[in-house]
Design a protein around this motif. Structure first.
Motif, mmCIF file in Angstrom:
data_model
loop_
_atom_site.group_PDB
_atom_site.id
_atom_site.type_symbol
_atom_site.label_atom_id
_atom_site.label_comp_id
_atom_site.label_asym_id
_atom_site.label_seq_id
_atom_site.Cartn_x
_atom_site.Cartn_y
_atom_site.Cartn_z
ATOM 1 N N LEU A 187 -77.454 28.897 55.763
ATOM 2 C CA LEU A 187 -77.584 27.055 55.325
ATOM 3 C C LEU A 187 -78.545 26.424 54.852
ATOM 4 O O LEU A 187 -79.103 26.037 53.806
ATOM 5 C CB LEU A 187 -76.275 26.180 56.039
ATOM 6 C CG LEU A 187 -74.314 26.672 55.530
ATOM 7 C CD1 LEU A 187 -73.940 25.490 56.017
ATOM 8 C CD2 LEU A 187 -74.397 26.889 54.050
ATOM 9 N N ASN A 188 -79.458 26.459 56.273
ATOM 10 C CA ASN A 188 -81.112 26.402 56.230
ATOM 11 C C ASN A 188 -81.578 26.714 55.618
ATOM 12 O O ASN A 188 -82.492 25.844 54.387
ATOM 13 C CB ASN A 188 -81.464 25.930 57.592
ATOM 14 C CG ASN A 188 -80.402 25.332 58.577
ATOM 15 O OD1 ASN A 188 -79.767 23.641 58.159
ATOM 16 N ND2 ASN A 188 -81.049 25.257 59.508
ATOM 17 N N LEU A 189 -81.401 28.498 55.328
ATOM 18 C CA LEU A 189 -82.702 28.664 53.954
ATOM 19 C C LEU A 189 -81.566 28.403 53.063
ATOM 20 O O LEU A 189 -82.148 28.608 51.658
ATOM 21 C CB LEU A 189 -82.609 30.694 55.109
ATOM 22 C CG LEU A 189 -83.463 30.482 52.800
ATOM 23 C CD1 LEU A 189 -84.869 30.639 53.376
ATOM 24 C CD2 LEU A 189 -83.386 32.186 54.338
ATOM 25 N N ASN A 190 -80.177 29.248 52.167
ATOM 26 C CA ASN A 190 -80.096 29.055 50.940
ATOM 27 C C ASN A 190 -79.706 27.284 50.365
ATOM 28 O O ASN A 190 -79.442 27.872 48.808
ATOM 29 C CB ASN A 190 -78.795 29.019 51.304
ATOM 30 C CG ASN A 190 -78.784 30.760 51.736
ATOM 31 O OD1 ASN A 190 -79.857 31.246 51.282
ATOM 32 N ND2 ASN A 190 -77.322 31.750 50.326
ATOM 33 N N VAL A 191 -79.959 26.220 51.234
ATOM 34 C CA VAL A 191 -79.389 25.272 50.231
ATOM 35 C C VAL A 191 -80.304 24.488 50.865
ATOM 36 O O VAL A 191 -81.095 24.019 50.666
ATOM 37 C CB VAL A 191 -78.081 24.897 51.311
ATOM 38 C CG1 VAL A 191 -77.991 23.135 50.720
ATOM 39 C CG2 VAL A 191 -76.930 25.354 50.732
ATOM 40 N N THR A 199 -80.221 34.249 52.524
ATOM 41 C CA THR A 199 -80.100 36.045 52.527
ATOM 42 C C THR A 199 -78.257 35.297 52.629
ATOM 43 O O THR A 199 -77.626 34.207 52.124
ATOM 44 C CB THR A 199 -79.937 35.345 54.841
ATOM 45 O OG1 THR A 199 -79.358 36.056 55.145
ATOM 46 C CG2 THR A 199 -79.061 33.663 54.941
ATOM 47 N N TYR A 200 -77.047 36.452 53.029
ATOM 48 C CA TYR A 200 -76.492 36.447 53.047
ATOM 49 C C TYR A 200 -75.525 36.709 54.276
ATOM 50 O O TYR A 200 -75.502 37.695 55.064
ATOM 51 C CB TYR A 200 -76.250 37.732 52.363
ATOM 52 C CG TYR A 200 -74.639 37.814 51.958
ATOM 53 C CD1 TYR A 200 -73.785 37.758 50.717
ATOM 54 C CD2 TYR A 200 -73.744 38.800 52.433
ATOM 55 C CE1 TYR A 200 -72.975 38.053 50.237
ATOM 56 C CE2 TYR A 200 -72.101 39.046 52.426
ATOM 57 C CZ TYR A 200 -72.502 38.575 51.557
ATOM 58 O OH TYR A 200 -70.679 39.296 50.803
ATOM 59 N N ILE A 201 -73.860 35.835 54.525
ATOM 60 C CA ILE A 201 -73.265 36.733 54.961
ATOM 61 C C ILE A 201 -72.589 36.614 54.455
ATOM 62 O O ILE A 201 -71.258 35.776 54.236
ATOM 63 C CB ILE A 201 -73.702 36.105 56.605
ATOM 64 C CG1 ILE A 201 -72.706 34.052 56.043
ATOM 65 C CG2 ILE A 201 -74.297 35.656 57.355
ATOM 66 C CD1 ILE A 201 -72.315 33.405 57.675
ATOM 67 N N GLY A 202 -71.081 37.769 55.196
ATOM 68 C CA GLY A 202 -69.744 37.720 54.479
ATOM 69 C C GLY A 202 -68.488 37.973 55.718
ATOM 70 O O GLY A 202 -69.222 37.833 56.431
ATOM 71 N N GLY A 203 -67.527 38.149 54.854
ATOM 72 C CA GLY A 203 -66.296 38.412 56.027
ATOM 73 C C GLY A 203 -66.060 38.012 56.369
ATOM 74 O O GLY A 203 -66.067 36.171 55.647
#
Length: 242
Positions: free
Chosen positions: A109-113, A91-95
């Motif tokens: 972080l739980n999903l991506n890492v 998933t993604y978050i920006g800003g």
């Protein structure tokens, strides 16, 4: 035409959409059976109905530890083997960091890492016992360049760059290849979280690529001779300004 993945079994996380779906389609086209791992049962059922019996749905919520732990046992029960694992879900978050919701940071972080590390940990014993296997992680160009508008996302992908390079060294003598594909901006649901100004600029400049173009790179990685590992391939829109 020779199908280069004939007789192989692959599993793809986040397989119901985006890069995961494109990767699944590309592997099926090359002769593989694919276990599609996703939490969205409705989307999985629709894709598997389209692809036929070479596509096997597996509903797992990777953010739920108990559900996540069922990944490899379920694959073995469904197929008896695993030749290719594509850790793609993310998933993604920006800003600006100061504006981020800390609960959203935890989820990303739980999903991506964490989920990627746990999934790879769980599939490795099976591949080591067989003396062969391919693991591909969907990373990002953000894992190679500190993108200033996405500090948390970039950090998660830098973690994956390190993870791929270190795990590869641990298992490369056991017949297992580990690599990552690092796309630039891809036309997918993840872009919904992009700052609107950046998204509009990318659309106008042609700085986006299709998921199928990332899948082409994945097939290239998987079909090299076994003495060749593509550790990381960066796939960028030509006009992307990084």
């Amino acid at each position: 035409m020779v199908k280069q993945l004939e007789g192989m079994v692959a599993a793809v996380t986040g397989a119901a959409s985006g890069i995961g779906l494109a990767s699944t389609r590309a592997m099926v086209a090359q002769g593989a059976r694919v276990v599609l791992v996703d939490r969205d049962q409705k989307a999985l059922d629709a894709v598997c109905a389209e692809l036929g019996n070479v596509a096997i749905p597996l509903v797992i919520d990777l953010l739920d530890p108990a559900s996540c732990a069922t990944l490899m046992p379920s694959i073995e029960k469904l197929t008896g083997q695993l030749d290719i694992f594509h850790a793609n879900a993310g998933t993604y978050i920006g800003g600006d960091l100061i504006e981020a919701d800390t609960a959203v940071i935890d989820r990303m972080l739980n999903l991506n890492v964490n989920a990627v590390m746990k999934n790879v940990h769980d599939v490795l014993p099976h591949m080591i016992a067989r003396g062969s296997g391919d693991i591909i992680v969907t990373s990002s160009v953000a894992g190679h360049y500190p993108v200033p508008w996405e500090p948390v996302y970039s950090a998660s992908k830098w973690a994956m760059t390190c993870f791929v390079q270190t795990v590869r060294r641990q298992v490369n003598k056991q017949g297992i290849r580990v690599g990552s594909v690092s796309p630039g901006p891809v036309i997918s649901a993840l872009l919904a979280d992009w700052p609107e100004e950046n998204l509009q600029k990318a659309k106008e400049s042609g700085s986006l690529i299709e998921p199928s173009e990332v899948a082409d790179a994945i097939i290239f990685m998987l079909t090299r001779p076994r003495n060749v590992t593509i550790r990381d391939v960066v796939v960028l829109p030509t006009n992307f300004d990084i």
